[in-house]
Design an enzyme around this catalytic site. Structure first.
Site, PDB file in Angstrom:
ATOM      1  N   GLY A   1       0.786  -1.222   0.000  1.00  0.00           N
ATOM      2  CA  GLY A   1       0.000   0.000   0.000  1.00  0.00           C
ATOM      3  C   GLY A   1       0.816   1.268   0.000  1.00  0.00           C
ATOM      4  O   GLY A   1       2.047   1.262  -0.102  1.00  0.00           O
TER       5      GLY A   1
ATOM      6  N   VAL B   1       1.633   3.677   2.225  1.00  0.00           N
ATOM      7  CA  VAL B   1       2.660   3.947   3.227  1.00  0.00           C
ATOM      8  C   VAL B   1       3.641   2.782   3.356  1.00  0.00           C
ATOM      9  O   VAL B   1       4.843   2.981   3.537  1.00  0.00           O
ATOM     10  CB  VAL B   1       2.013   4.248   4.593  1.00  0.00           C
ATOM     11  CG1 VAL B   1       3.070   4.427   5.672  1.00  0.00           C
ATOM     12  CG2 VAL B   1       1.141   5.484   4.504  1.00  0.00           C
TER      13      VAL B   1
ATOM     14  N   ASP C   1      -3.284 -11.991   6.139  1.00  0.00           N
ATOM     15  CA  ASP C   1      -4.482 -11.277   6.582  1.00  0.00           C
ATOM     16  C   ASP C   1      -4.326 -11.007   8.074  1.00  0.00           C
ATOM     17  O   ASP C   1      -4.271 -11.937   8.877  1.00  0.00           O
ATOM     18  CB  ASP C   1      -5.713 -12.145   6.305  1.00  0.00           C
ATOM     19  CG  ASP C   1      -7.009 -11.509   6.784  1.00  0.00           C
ATOM     20  OD1 ASP C   1      -6.964 -10.413   7.377  1.00  0.00           O
ATOM     21  OD2 ASP C   1      -8.080 -12.110   6.562  1.00  0.00           O
TER      22      ASP C   1
ATOM     23  N   ALA D   1      -5.012  -1.420   6.205  1.00  0.00           N
ATOM     24  CA  ALA D   1      -6.291  -0.836   6.612  1.00  0.00           C
ATOM     25  C   ALA D   1      -7.249  -0.828   5.433  1.00  0.00           C
ATOM     26  O   ALA D   1      -6.833  -0.913   4.275  1.00  0.00           O
ATOM     27  CB  ALA D   1      -6.100   0.590   7.121  1.00  0.00           C
TER      28      ALA D   1
ATOM     29  N   TYR E   1     -16.031   4.351   8.328  1.00  0.00           N
ATOM     30  CA  TYR E   1     -14.573   4.253   8.295  1.00  0.00           C
ATOM     31  C   TYR E   1     -13.981   4.802   9.580  1.00  0.00           C
ATOM     32  O   TYR E   1     -13.165   4.155  10.241  1.00  0.00           O
ATOM     33  CB  TYR E   1     -14.025   5.008   7.074  1.00  0.00           C
ATOM     34  CG  TYR E   1     -12.537   5.271   7.149  1.00  0.00           C
ATOM     35  CD1 TYR E   1     -11.621   4.222   7.085  1.00  0.00           C
ATOM     36  CD2 TYR E   1     -12.043   6.577   7.299  1.00  0.00           C
ATOM     37  CE1 TYR E   1     -10.252   4.472   7.165  1.00  0.00           C
ATOM     38  CE2 TYR E   1     -10.699   6.821   7.376  1.00  0.00           C
ATOM     39  CZ  TYR E   1      -9.801   5.763   7.306  1.00  0.00           C
ATOM     40  OH  TYR E   1      -8.450   6.009   7.398  1.00  0.00           O
TER      41      TYR E   1
ATOM     42  N   LYS F   1     -11.965   2.782  12.634  1.00  0.00           N
ATOM     43  CA  LYS F   1     -10.603   3.164  13.032  1.00  0.00           C
ATOM     44  C   LYS F   1     -10.551   3.516  14.520  1.00  0.00           C
ATOM     45  O   LYS F   1      -9.581   3.183  15.214  1.00  0.00           O
ATOM     46  CB  LYS F   1     -10.111   4.343  12.180  1.00  0.00           C
ATOM     47  CG  LYS F   1      -9.892   4.006  10.709  1.00  0.00           C
ATOM     48  CD  LYS F   1      -8.837   2.920  10.503  1.00  0.00           C
ATOM     49  CE  LYS F   1      -7.433   3.431  10.760  1.00  0.00           C
ATOM     50  NZ  LYS F   1      -6.408   2.399  10.460  1.00  0.00           N
TER      51      LYS F   1
END
Length: 285
Positions: A10, A12, A36, A58, A123, A127
């Protein structure tokens, strides 16, 4: 020290692995397909190989999260829960990435780490729940909240999406009443390395805040100076009410970074954006 980077394919994750290797730090990464993080057996197998874990995995698609709730919950809540549990049991140190979307954007000043969370969308809810479970299960872990990440890899990278649109559309429209702090992935990777052994909550982003329209304008100006093949003639500021979305967005979520400034300097988002463009070639994206 051996660092495991989850979600390494991803935005980052790729930049962080590059930064770790540049510093000679032993590390490895896994994509969702390879591990996973909500699968305890998979996590235990990888955790045996590491002393530190940085969770960059994420579900970050804000609008799709409203309809794919189970998928977002698995990645953003169950994943950090499993990582926190296994890290505590094995003695690995966990560093987790969260978001400014845990706030509702009504405070009127930059948010400090201790401010009340009150997310406006699923979302943000997932988080926040991930943060809470991680802190409860593994108090020695570290969480860092970030906002508007750009300059990394992956389809969600904001800057190249804007650059592409600047090259194919004569007029663009961006909301001018949603404000936050851009976070350059390269600078974030450096901060994450500093935080590898830290505990508790930190906020990290580049200095200064801007609207989505203002950030698009800054990209447009730099792209023109660098002679990208730009066809866009106008970027129009609009209100959020003119651009309805499935998920409600907070309007003002700059993050206060005073706490982390005791550990490292932070440059402005404009300087970071200049650095990002210094590595780009003026070609069609």
């Amino acid at each position: 020290m051996r660092v495991w980077v989850t979600g390494s394919s991803g935005q980052v994750g790729q930049v962080l692995l590059k930064a770790l290797r540049k510093r000679g730090i032993d590390c490895f990464g896994t994509s969702h397909a390879e591990a996973d993080i909500a699968d305890e057996a998979a996590v235990r197998a990888r955790m045996k190989e590491s002393t530190h874990v940085v969770n960059t995995a994420a579900y970050c698609e804000v609008d799709p999260a409203e309809t794919h709730r189970e998928k977002a919950f698995r990645a953003n809540v169950l994943g950090p829960t499993v990582l926190a549990k296994v890290a505590k049991e094995t003695g690995s140190h966990l560093l987790h990435i969260s978001t400014d979307y845990v706030f509702d954007g009504t405070l009127g000043r930059p948010y400090v780490e201790e401010d009340k969370t009150d997310p406006l969308n699923w979302y943000g809810e997932t988080k926040r729940e991930g943060e809470l479970r991680l802190a409860e299960i593994n108090p020695e872990a570290c969480t860092v909240r970030v906002s508007w990440v750009f300059g990394g890899a992956g389809e969600r990278n904001y800057a190249p999406r804007i650059l592409h649109e600047l090259q194919v559309k004569k007029e663009l429209r961006f909301v001018d009443d949603q404000m936050s702090c851009p976070t350059y992935a390269v600078d974030l990777a450096d901060a994450l390395i500093v935080l590898l052994d830290k505990t508790g909550m930190y906020h990290y982003c580049n200095e200064g805040w801007v609207s989505k329209h203002g950030f698009a304008m800054a990209i447009w100006e730099r792209a023109k100076r660098k002679h990208f093949p730009i066809v866009c003639e106008k970027i129009v500021p609009i209100a959020s009410s003119e651009f309805p979305t499935v998920a409600k967005r907070p309007l003002f979520t700059p993050l206060n970074t005073q706490k982390i400034k005791a550990l490292l300097p932070i440059r402005s988002w404009q300087e970071a954006l200049d650095d990002y463009f210094s590595h780009l070639k003026p070609s069609f994206l």
